[in-house]
Enzyme design. Structure first.
Site, PDB file in Angstrom:
ATOM      1  N   SER B   8     -18.229  14.023 -18.315  1.00  0.00           N
ATOM      2  CA  SER B   8     -17.729  12.823 -18.654  1.00  0.00           C
ATOM      3  C   SER B   8     -15.927  12.627 -18.796  1.00  0.00           C
ATOM      4  O   SER B   8     -15.433  11.856 -18.710  1.00  0.00           O
ATOM      5  CB  SER B   8     -18.015  12.238 -19.955  1.00  0.00           C
ATOM      6  OG  SER B   8     -17.901  13.134 -21.084  1.00  0.00           O
ATOM      7  N   THR B  32     -21.623  11.712 -23.765  1.00  0.00           N
ATOM      8  CA  THR B  32     -21.342  10.116 -23.750  1.00  0.00           C
ATOM      9  C   THR B  32     -21.278   9.712 -22.353  1.00  0.00           C
ATOM     10  O   THR B  32     -20.796  10.394 -21.501  1.00  0.00           O
ATOM     11  CB  THR B  32     -20.134   9.925 -24.395  1.00  0.00           C
ATOM     12  OG1 THR B  32     -18.881  10.598 -23.736  1.00  0.00           O
ATOM     13  CG2 THR B  32     -19.881  10.118 -25.982  1.00  0.00           C
ATOM     14  N   ASP B  44     -27.262  16.141 -24.625  1.00  0.00           N
ATOM     15  CA  ASP B  44     -26.441  17.203 -25.292  1.00  0.00           C
ATOM     16  C   ASP B  44     -26.738  18.601 -24.846  1.00  0.00           C
ATOM     17  O   ASP B  44     -28.198  18.765 -24.961  1.00  0.00           O
ATOM     18  CB  ASP B  44     -26.542  17.186 -26.611  1.00  0.00           C
ATOM     19  CG  ASP B  44     -25.887  18.182 -27.631  1.00  0.00           C
ATOM     20  OD1 ASP B  44     -25.326  19.082 -27.109  1.00  0.00           O
ATOM     21  OD2 ASP B  44     -25.598  17.865 -28.573  1.00  0.00           O
ATOM     22  N   VAL B  45     -25.915  19.521 -24.193  1.00  0.00           N
ATOM     23  CA  VAL B  45     -26.663  20.627 -23.626  1.00  0.00           C
ATOM     24  C   VAL B  45     -27.005  21.583 -24.518  1.00  0.00           C
ATOM     25  O   VAL B  45     -27.533  22.668 -24.189  1.00  0.00           O
ATOM     26  CB  VAL B  45     -25.512  21.336 -22.620  1.00  0.00           C
ATOM     27  CG1 VAL B  45     -25.328  20.566 -21.481  1.00  0.00           C
ATOM     28  CG2 VAL B  45     -24.196  21.638 -23.268  1.00  0.00           C
ATOM     29  N   TYR B 136     -13.670  29.559 -30.864  1.00  0.00           N
ATOM     30  CA  TYR B 136     -13.693  29.387 -29.575  1.00  0.00           C
ATOM     31  C   TYR B 136     -13.705  30.495 -28.733  1.00  0.00           C
ATOM     32  O   TYR B 136     -14.664  30.452 -27.754  1.00  0.00           O
ATOM     33  CB  TYR B 136     -12.428  28.543 -29.364  1.00  0.00           C
ATOM     34  CG  TYR B 136     -12.124  28.098 -27.846  1.00  0.00           C
ATOM     35  CD1 TYR B 136     -13.107  27.008 -27.426  1.00  0.00           C
ATOM     36  CD2 TYR B 136     -11.130  28.446 -27.271  1.00  0.00           C
ATOM     37  CE1 TYR B 136     -13.079  26.556 -26.089  1.00  0.00           C
ATOM     38  CE2 TYR B 136     -10.922  27.780 -25.786  1.00  0.00           C
ATOM     39  CZ  TYR B 136     -11.988  26.992 -25.300  1.00  0.00           C
ATOM     40  OH  TYR B 136     -11.869  26.404 -24.123  1.00  0.00           O
ATOM     41  N   ALA B 137     -12.844  31.309 -28.863  1.00  0.00           N
ATOM     42  CA  ALA B 137     -12.646  32.739 -27.869  1.00  0.00           C
ATOM     43  C   ALA B 137     -14.187  33.342 -27.885  1.00  0.00           C
ATOM     44  O   ALA B 137     -14.648  34.174 -27.129  1.00  0.00           O
ATOM     45  CB  ALA B 137     -11.522  33.561 -28.380  1.00  0.00           C
ATOM     46  N   ALA B 138     -14.673  33.550 -29.208  1.00  0.00           N
ATOM     47  CA  ALA B 138     -15.723  34.362 -29.185  1.00  0.00           C
ATOM     48  C   ALA B 138     -17.085  33.604 -28.609  1.00  0.00           C
ATOM     49  O   ALA B 138     -17.580  34.166 -27.875  1.00  0.00           O
ATOM     50  CB  ALA B 138     -16.261  34.221 -30.979  1.00  0.00           C
TER      51      ALA B 138
END
Lengths: 88, 225
Positions: B8, B32, B44-45, B136-138
């Protein structure tokens, strides 16, 4: 044992014989490598669709059993039949 | 058909638009639904069952799937010790589990089609261990590890699996990052300039090209690290 045995036979052909419900699918004594097992599951998906249900080979319920459903022809057939009966 | 998650907006949307412009049939998945020149399913994956349902539907329609682009991702910049548990969980669920669930659901369709490509998304934050991006990196380091292993597992079935790891691309994902911080990250790249979504799309197209059949298990850093 019809579906799993038939599809396994179609997959490995005459290379592995004789196949039976006790045939081990994976591991040291198994007749399939990991991708062979995926191939068997894809065939069973098709078989299930023909019969009228959806075969889920990644479900938590199937994998949380004490004995993996992939351990033998019999155990995989048991799970295949269970899912088929559940969706009907 | 090519499936694009996170279609999206951001990189996912750009990749989907690029593929459509090249004549590809694209199915987008996104939380969305928005207007687009391709179909977008509101999925939603991080829901394995929802993703599997899409795969079942495609299989039922005998749709040939040639590639999967796992671009769905979220980020929340925060120091590791100050990241709320809910935020950490959501990041891992979307970025890592979303990639795993989508790959599990759609890879069999790619195998059925005779092979193809899976392209996952990592980030420069993994290679540079950027402060403020630990969770986030993990999650993305997990995506890289998953991709390398998946590449080995699917290689014999003609499916390649690679990661694209962009630096700071101008999307909503980095809107909270200051110019100074952006500059610091860019200085960590071999090519010290800010790349664009178009550059990312170019690399994705290369990975989808049949001439890239020999490339698998790689993490391709946009700009190099």
């Amino acid at each position: 044992m019809a579906e799993v045995l038939e599809e396994l036979q179609g997959l490995v052909g005459e290379a592995v014989a004789p196949l039976s419900p006790e045939t081990v699918l994976i591991g040291d004594r198994g007749v399939l490598d990991s991708m062979g097992l995926v191939e068997l599951c894809l065939r069973l998906e098709d078989r299930a669709a023909d019969i009228g249900f959806s075969f889920d080979w990644t479900s938590d319920s199937a994998m949380s059993q004490t004995r993996s459903m992939f351990s033998s022809v019999a155990s995989l057939q048991e799970e295949f039949s269970r899912q088929g009966a559940q969706e009907k | 058909m090519i499936i694009v998650t996170g279609a999206s907006r951001g990189i996912g949307r750009a990749v989907a638009d690029r593929l459509v412009s090249q004549g590809e049939e694209v199915l987008g998945l996104a939380r969305t639904s928005v207007s687009a020149d391709f179909e977008i399913l509101p999925i939603d994956v991080s829901s394995a069952e929802d993703v599997r349902e899409v795969a079942r539907s495609l299989r039922g329609r005998k749709t040939k799937v040639s590639a999967l682009i796992n671009a769905a991702g979220i980020a929340a910049m925060n120091l590791a010790l100050m990241t709320p548990s809910g935020s950490a969980r959501k990041i891992v669920e979307t970025n890592l589990l979303g990639t795993i669930f989508s790959s599990q659901a759609f890879a069999p369709l790619i195998i059925r089609a005779g092979g193809g490509a899976i392209v996952n998304f990592s980030t420069i934050a993994v290679a540079l261990a950027l402060q403020g991006e630990a969770v986030y990196a993990a999650s993305k380091a997990g995506v890289e590890a998953f991709s390398r292993t998946l590449a080995r597992e699917l290689g014999s079935r003609g499916v390649t699996v690679n990661c694209v790891a962009p630096g700071p691309i101008q999307t909503d994902l980095i809107k909270g990052i200051s110019e100074r911080q952006l500059g610091t990250v860019i200085q960590g790249q071999i090519l010290r300039r800010q790349f664009t979504v178009a550059d990312v799309c170019d690399v994705v197209e290369v990975l989808l090209d049949a001439r890239s059949r020999s490339l698998t298990g790689h993490v391709l850093h946009i700009g190099g690290v």
